[in-house]
Design a protein around this motif. Structure first.
Motif, PDB file in Angstrom:
ATOM      1  N   ASN A  74       5.965   2.957   2.347  1.00  0.00           N
ATOM      2  CA  ASN A  74       5.405   1.618   2.196  1.00  0.00           C
ATOM      3  C   ASN A  74       6.041   0.969   0.973  1.00  0.00           C
ATOM      4  OD1 ASN A  74       3.697   2.188   4.369  1.00  0.00           O
ATOM      5  ND2 ASN A  74       2.146   3.070   3.013  1.00  0.00           N
ATOM      6  N   ARG A 112       0.477  17.580  -1.110  1.00  0.00           N
ATOM      7  CA  ARG A 112      -0.453  17.135  -0.068  1.00  0.00           C
ATOM      8  C   ARG A 112      -1.156  15.859  -0.508  1.00  0.00           C
ATOM      9  NH1 ARG A 112      -0.165  20.547   3.942  1.00  0.00           N
ATOM     10  NH2 ARG A 112       0.276  22.697   3.337  1.00  0.00           N
ATOM     11  N   ASP A 113      -1.226  14.893   0.420  1.00  0.00           N
ATOM     12  CA  ASP A 113      -1.926  13.640   0.124  1.00  0.00           C
ATOM     13  C   ASP A 113      -3.416  13.933  -0.069  1.00  0.00           C
ATOM     14  OD1 ASP A 113      -1.165  10.388   0.727  1.00  0.00           O
ATOM     15  OD2 ASP A 113      -3.287  10.949   0.628  1.00  0.00           O
ATOM     16  N   ILE A 114      -4.003  13.287  -1.068  1.00  0.00           N
ATOM     17  CA  ILE A 114      -5.408  13.523  -1.409  1.00  0.00           C
ATOM     18  C   ILE A 114      -6.346  12.936  -0.348  1.00  0.00           C
ATOM     19  CG2 ILE A 114      -5.865  11.419  -2.758  1.00  0.00           C
ATOM     20  CD1 ILE A 114      -7.041  13.224  -4.945  1.00  0.00           C
ATOM     21  N   SER A 115      -5.840  12.019   0.441  1.00  0.00           N
ATOM     22  CA  SER A 115      -6.648  11.364   1.473  1.00  0.00           C
ATOM     23  C   SER A 115      -5.852  11.351   2.794  1.00  0.00           C
ATOM     24  CB  SER A 115      -6.975   9.935   1.022  1.00  0.00           C
ATOM     25  OG  SER A 115      -7.691   9.250   2.012  1.00  0.00           O
ATOM     26  N   HIS A 143       7.657   7.011  -2.834  1.00  0.00           N
ATOM     27  CA  HIS A 143       7.283   8.240  -2.134  1.00  0.00           C
ATOM     28  C   HIS A 143       7.475   8.058  -0.638  1.00  0.00           C
ATOM     29  CE1 HIS A 143       3.763   5.681  -2.775  1.00  0.00           C
ATOM     30  NE2 HIS A 143       3.328   6.070  -1.574  1.00  0.00           N
ATOM     31  N   PHE A 161       1.850   9.189 -10.370  1.00  0.00           N
ATOM     32  CA  PHE A 161       2.775  10.158  -9.752  1.00  0.00           C
ATOM     33  C   PHE A 161       3.702  10.786 -10.798  1.00  0.00           C
ATOM     34  CE2 PHE A 161       2.598   8.684  -5.012  1.00  0.00           C
ATOM     35  CZ  PHE A 161       1.282   9.124  -4.945  1.00  0.00           C
ATOM     36  N   LEU A 183       3.339  13.952   0.694  1.00  0.00           N
ATOM     37  CA  LEU A 183       4.075  12.907  -0.026  1.00  0.00           C
ATOM     38  C   LEU A 183       5.260  13.543  -0.725  1.00  0.00           C
ATOM     39  CD1 LEU A 183       1.064  11.114  -1.778  1.00  0.00           C
ATOM     40  CD2 LEU A 183       2.162  10.485   0.398  1.00  0.00           C
ATOM     41  N   HIS A 187       6.010   9.353   2.986  1.00  0.00           N
ATOM     42  CA  HIS A 187       4.915  10.040   3.669  1.00  0.00           C
ATOM     43  C   HIS A 187       5.507  10.841   4.822  1.00  0.00           C
ATOM     44  CE1 HIS A 187       1.539   7.399   2.088  1.00  0.00           C
ATOM     45  NE2 HIS A 187       2.558   6.599   1.887  1.00  0.00           N
ATOM     46  N   GLY A 223       2.077  -2.512   2.105  1.00  0.00           N
ATOM     47  CA  GLY A 223       0.905  -1.657   1.960  1.00  0.00           C
ATOM     48  C   GLY A 223       1.039  -0.591   0.892  1.00  0.00           C
ATOM     49  N   GLN A 224       1.984  -0.775  -0.036  1.00  0.00           N
ATOM     50  CA  GLN A 224       2.164   0.227  -1.095  1.00  0.00           C
ATOM     51  C   GLN A 224       1.033   0.122  -2.107  1.00  0.00           C
ATOM     52  OE1 GLN A 224       5.941  -0.095  -3.126  1.00  0.00           O
ATOM     53  NE2 GLN A 224       5.672   1.851  -4.223  1.00  0.00           N
ATOM     54  N   SER A 225       0.431   1.266  -2.458  1.00  0.00           N
ATOM     55  CA  SER A 225      -0.659   1.256  -3.439  1.00  0.00           C
ATOM     56  C   SER A 225      -0.304   2.005  -4.715  1.00  0.00           C
ATOM     57  CB  SER A 225      -1.939   1.830  -2.828  1.00  0.00           C
ATOM     58  OG  SER A 225      -1.764   3.176  -2.473  1.00  0.00           O
ATOM     59  N   VAL A 226       0.653   2.924  -4.654  1.00  0.00           N
ATOM     60  CA  VAL A 226       1.111   3.637  -5.853  1.00  0.00           C
ATOM     61  C   VAL A 226       2.585   3.291  -6.048  1.00  0.00           C
ATOM     62  CG1 VAL A 226       1.466   5.863  -6.958  1.00  0.00           C
ATOM     63  CG2 VAL A 226      -0.551   5.520  -5.509  1.00  0.00           C
ATOM     64  N   ILE A 261       1.648  13.531 -12.028  1.00  0.00           N
ATOM     65  CA  ILE A 261       1.627  14.646 -11.069  1.00  0.00           C
ATOM     66  C   ILE A 261       2.925  15.448 -11.175  1.00  0.00           C
ATOM     67  CG2 ILE A 261       1.798  15.143  -8.592  1.00  0.00           C
ATOM     68  CD1 ILE A 261      -0.463  13.092  -8.173  1.00  0.00           C
TER      69      ILE A 261
HETATM   70  P1  AMP Z   1       0.953   4.189  -0.559  1.00  0.00           P
HETATM   71  O1  AMP Z   1      -0.309   3.462  -0.186  1.00  0.00           O
HETATM   72  O2  AMP Z   1       2.014   4.196   0.477  1.00  0.00           O
HETATM   73  O3  AMP Z   1       1.451   3.753  -1.924  1.00  0.00           O
HETATM   74  O4  AMP Z   1       0.556   5.716  -0.661  1.00  0.00           O
HETATM   75  C1  AMP Z   1      -0.102   6.265  -1.761  1.00  0.00           C
HETATM   76  C2  AMP Z   1      -0.705   7.554  -1.318  1.00  0.00           C
HETATM   77  O5  AMP Z   1      -0.990   8.326  -2.446  1.00  0.00           O
HETATM   78  C3  AMP Z   1      -2.006   7.410  -0.525  1.00  0.00           C
HETATM   79  O6  AMP Z   1      -1.854   7.994   0.767  1.00  0.00           O
HETATM   80  C4  AMP Z   1      -3.028   8.156  -1.387  1.00  0.00           C
HETATM   81  O7  AMP Z   1      -3.980   8.839  -0.612  1.00  0.00           O
HETATM   82  C5  AMP Z   1      -2.134   9.089  -2.181  1.00  0.00           C
HETATM   83  N1  AMP Z   1      -2.665   9.536  -3.459  1.00  0.00           N
HETATM   84  C6  AMP Z   1      -3.189   8.783  -4.447  1.00  0.00           C
HETATM   85  N2  AMP Z   1      -3.534   9.551  -5.490  1.00  0.00           N
HETATM   86  C7  AMP Z   1      -3.193  10.823  -5.171  1.00  0.00           C
HETATM   87  C8  AMP Z   1      -3.303  12.078  -5.836  1.00  0.00           C
HETATM   88  N3  AMP Z   1      -3.814  12.197  -7.068  1.00  0.00           N
HETATM   89  N4  AMP Z   1      -2.850  13.187  -5.192  1.00  0.00           N
HETATM   90  C9  AMP Z   1      -2.338  13.093  -3.954  1.00  0.00           C
HETATM   91  N5  AMP Z   1      -2.200  11.939  -3.269  1.00  0.00           N
HETATM   92  C10 AMP Z   1      -2.634  10.810  -3.868  1.00  0.00           C
END
Ligand code: AMP
Length: 113
Positions: free
Chosen positions: A87, A31-34, A100, A8, A42, A102, A93-96, A11
């Motif tokens: 998250n 915009r979220d990629i997924s 941020h 991020f 985000l 949502h 459930g945080q992955s990044v 980005i």
């Molecule tokens: P979280 O799981 O709450 O940490 O959310 C991370 C979010 O980042 C997820 O919804 C991913 O789809 C989104 N994400 C990851 N990589 C990217 C990217 N390059 N551009 C936009 N969204 C992303």
């Protein structure tokens, strides 16, 4: 600037492309990629903060939340409603690990969990 290896931060800096829908002095909206809903944005602080647990600046907290409202209205979600969530940590459930919010909308959202 930014934390090395943080997607991020890259980005925010423009090294990784994103669809930027909002920007002010403190945060960007992309915009979220997924997307998990028809509208899924985000909101990222421009400075690196790992999660809500590391946020201690009340002004930045306000900027993030008011940006969420502004983006929701900009995206046409004001009338039907929307959700703002962050998250936090493993069980959250945080992955990044760059803070941020949502912003989700465009369909009826169900319960959390
Ligand atoms: P979280 O799981 O709450 O940490 O959310 C991370 C979010 O980042 C997820 O919804 C991913 O789809 C989104 N994400 C990851 N990589 C990217 C990217 N390059 N551009 C936009 N969204 C992303």
């Amino acid at each position: 600037m930014g934390q090395e290896g943080c997607i991020f931060c890259r980005i925010v800096g423009g090294a990784i492309p994103s669809e930027r829908v909002y920007e002010d002095d403190f945060v960007i909206g992309i915009r979220d990629i997924s997307p998990q809903a028809p509208t899924h944005i985000l909101i990222l602080p421009k400075i690196h903060i790992a999660s809500l647990s590391e946020l201690d600046d009340p002004a930045l907290a306000g900027q993030l939340l008011l940006a969420a409202k502004a983006i929701a209205l900009q995206e046409g979600l004001g009338a039907r409603g929307y959700r703002v969530a962050t998250n936090t940590g493993e069980w959250g459930g945080q992955s990044v690990f760059h803070l941020h919010l949502h912003v989700l909308g465009g369909r009826q959202l169900k319960g959390l969990g």
